[in-house]
Design an enzyme around this catalytic site. Structure first.
Site, PDB file in Angstrom:
ATOM      1  N   TYR A  24      22.658   1.943  10.844  1.00 38.33           N
ATOM      2  CA  TYR A  24      21.815   1.076  10.018  1.00 38.33           C
ATOM      3  C   TYR A  24      22.440  -0.311   9.868  1.00 38.33           C
ATOM      4  CZ  TYR A  24      18.099  -0.247   6.898  1.00 38.33           C
ATOM      5  OH  TYR A  24      17.020  -0.891   6.378  1.00 38.33           O
ATOM      6  N   SER A  54       0.778  -1.243   0.000  1.00 41.60           N
ATOM      7  CA  SER A  54       0.000   0.000   0.000  1.00 41.60           C
ATOM      8  C   SER A  54       0.804   1.284   0.000  1.00 41.60           C
ATOM      9  CB  SER A  54      -0.924   0.004   1.224  1.00 41.60           C
ATOM     10  OG  SER A  54      -0.127  -0.083   2.388  1.00 41.60           O
ATOM     11  N   THR A  58      10.436   7.368   2.701  1.00 41.71           N
ATOM     12  CA  THR A  58       9.215   6.601   2.977  1.00 41.71           C
ATOM     13  C   THR A  58       8.821   6.819   4.442  1.00 41.71           C
ATOM     14  OG1 THR A  58      10.201   4.529   3.772  1.00 41.71           O
ATOM     15  CG2 THR A  58      10.047   4.791   1.391  1.00 41.71           C
TER      16      THR A  58
END
Ligand code: NAI
Length: 398
Positions: free
Chosen positions: A237, A50, A277
């Site tokens: 990360y 989505s 995002t």
């Protein structure tokens, strides 16, 4: 009439513009169509469909490759004028509407992908209404928590360093503030829990369930999006909890490859580029890296949004002739980001950042902010205001 208001808390978007989301989906479809069509699988399942990478994948495969798609996601619909639900809810609706107009099947399952129930519902649908088999399974979930379907226990992921704390500049978009943040090292439990949520266990469970149900085609491919990054973000990360989760996905890819052997199937880790995002905006320090990186990549003409990146991955690389793999067999579309000059220039730029210049033309802050806003349907190109009521919005179903 409903008023749509952008509302950001820290680096999390709370407001949504459903009509802006629709326009953003249409813009992405236009982008793919402008590139023409390409040969791709016709029956595709996308888990995490989505938003961002999953949605971009779905749009590329449907509007570039002519694929029928099943999308699984976890989103909320509107309840009242103050609680309009999530952007992904409206993205699902806009995608379905546009795909059906082209005669493509677009089925949405809005449910918890980690559950047995979701897997069973999707399998039943594939068997009874989707032609019986899928050729491609895309795993693009990003979640902060996961309930283990066997034990019922819920795990929470943490974005933390490992062993040593990390201290560095961070950005708060709500306050447009540049400040120093300290990221504490994770405990062993937090590392294990992050792997449980963001590692490859659920990907493997999906593939096992689909295989057992005999709904995978001969030669099936399954992709999973990873990130490796560079020395500029390794401390928080690759070398942190998320890096451990991604390493677990590499291990699970080997297991899935063994599982799919008799079908000549393949599990492919796609090491994707850094993009704006919902998930990446909450990674501490990551925005600082992105506003430096994007500035450099914009100048070199290599900056990509999720739709540009995913379309290149499937059109040019996986189903084209420009695939680049590393020694571990992973696909490396992130080679543009990792380019030596790009990284050296990004490093030099980031080292000069201050509270005074981080949001000026010296960086790509404005671009990051626009891309972030686009995720919730704000600042969307070609958007035209329209009057809608809460009842209109409630009547739209995925
Ligand atoms: P996103 O937050 O935009 O999308 C996540 C998707 O997962 C949404 O469709 C959401 O509805 C779905 N989802 C979350 N929990 C769910 C649940 N319980 N059940 C069903 N659906 C659920 O995330 P983004 O950034 O597109 O990430 C997707 C993948 O790409 C992740 O594995 C991420 O690590 C990877 N990636 C992201 C990069 C970035 O810079 N954003 C770079 C490289 C890889």
């Amino acid at each position: 009439m409903v008023k749509f208001k952008q509302n950001i808390r820290g680096n999390v978007a709370l407001g949504v513009n459903p009509l802006g989301c629709r326009q953003e989906v249409l813009n992405q479809i236009e982008y793919v169509k402008s590139k023409g069509s390409y040969e791709a699988p016709k029956k595709v399942l996308i888990i995490g469909a989505s938003s961002s990478y999953g949605l971009a994948t779905r749009i590329s495969l449907a509007f570039g490759g002519g694929a029928d798609t099943i999308g699984v996601s976890f989103e909320k619909g509107p309840k009242s004028e103050r609680n309009l639900g999530t952007a992904g809810w409206y993205n699902n609706i806009a995608f379905k509407e546009a795909a059906e107009k082209e005669g493509l099947t677009a089925k949405n399952f809005v449910t918890d992908a980690f559950s047995h129930k979701a897997k069973q519902e999707v399998i039943t649908y594939i068997k009874e209404e989707f032609g019986g088999k899928v050729d491609l399974v895309v795993y693009s979930l990003a979640s902060g928590r996961r309930t283990d379907p066997e034990t019922g226990e819920t795990y929470t992921s943490s974005i933390k360093a490992i062993k040593e704390p990390v201290v560095g500049p961070n950005i708060n978009m709500q306050k447009e503030e540049f400040y120093t943040e300290t990221l504490e090292p994770a405990t062993e439990q937090e590392i294990a829990d992050t792997v449980k949520v963001m590692g490859g266990e659920d990907w493997e469970l999906w593939m096992k369930a689909l295989k057992e149900a005999d709904v995978l085609s001969e030669g099936v491919l399954t992709t999973n999006y990873s990130y490796l990054g560079t020395e500029l973000n390794r401390p928080y990360y690759g070398g942190g909890t998320l890096g451990q989760a991604k390493a677990d996905c590499d291990e699970k890819a080997d297991k899935i490859n063994a599982l799919l052997g008799d079908l000549n199937g393949k599990a492919l880790i796609v090491v994707a580029t850094a993009v704006t995002t919902k998930a990446s905006s909450v990674i501490p320090f990551f925005i600082v890296y992105c506003i430096g990186l994007y500035k450099v990549m914009e100048e070199k003409g290599t900056h990509e949004t999720p739709i540009m990146h995913q379309d290149r991955i499937y059109r040019d690389m996986i189903y084209g002739d420009q695939a680049e793999y590393d020694e571990a067999g992973r696909l490396r579309p992130d080679s543009w980001e990792l380019d030596e000059d790009t990284q050296a220039e990004t490093k030099a730029l980031i080292e000069q950042l201050t509270a005074e210049n981080f949001n000026t033309d010296f960086t790509a802050y404005d671009l990051f902010y626009k891309e972030f806003s686009n995720l919730s349907g704000f600042m969307v190109d070609h958007y035209k205001e329209q009057d809608v009521t809460i009842d209109d919005l409630k009547a739209m179903q995925p």
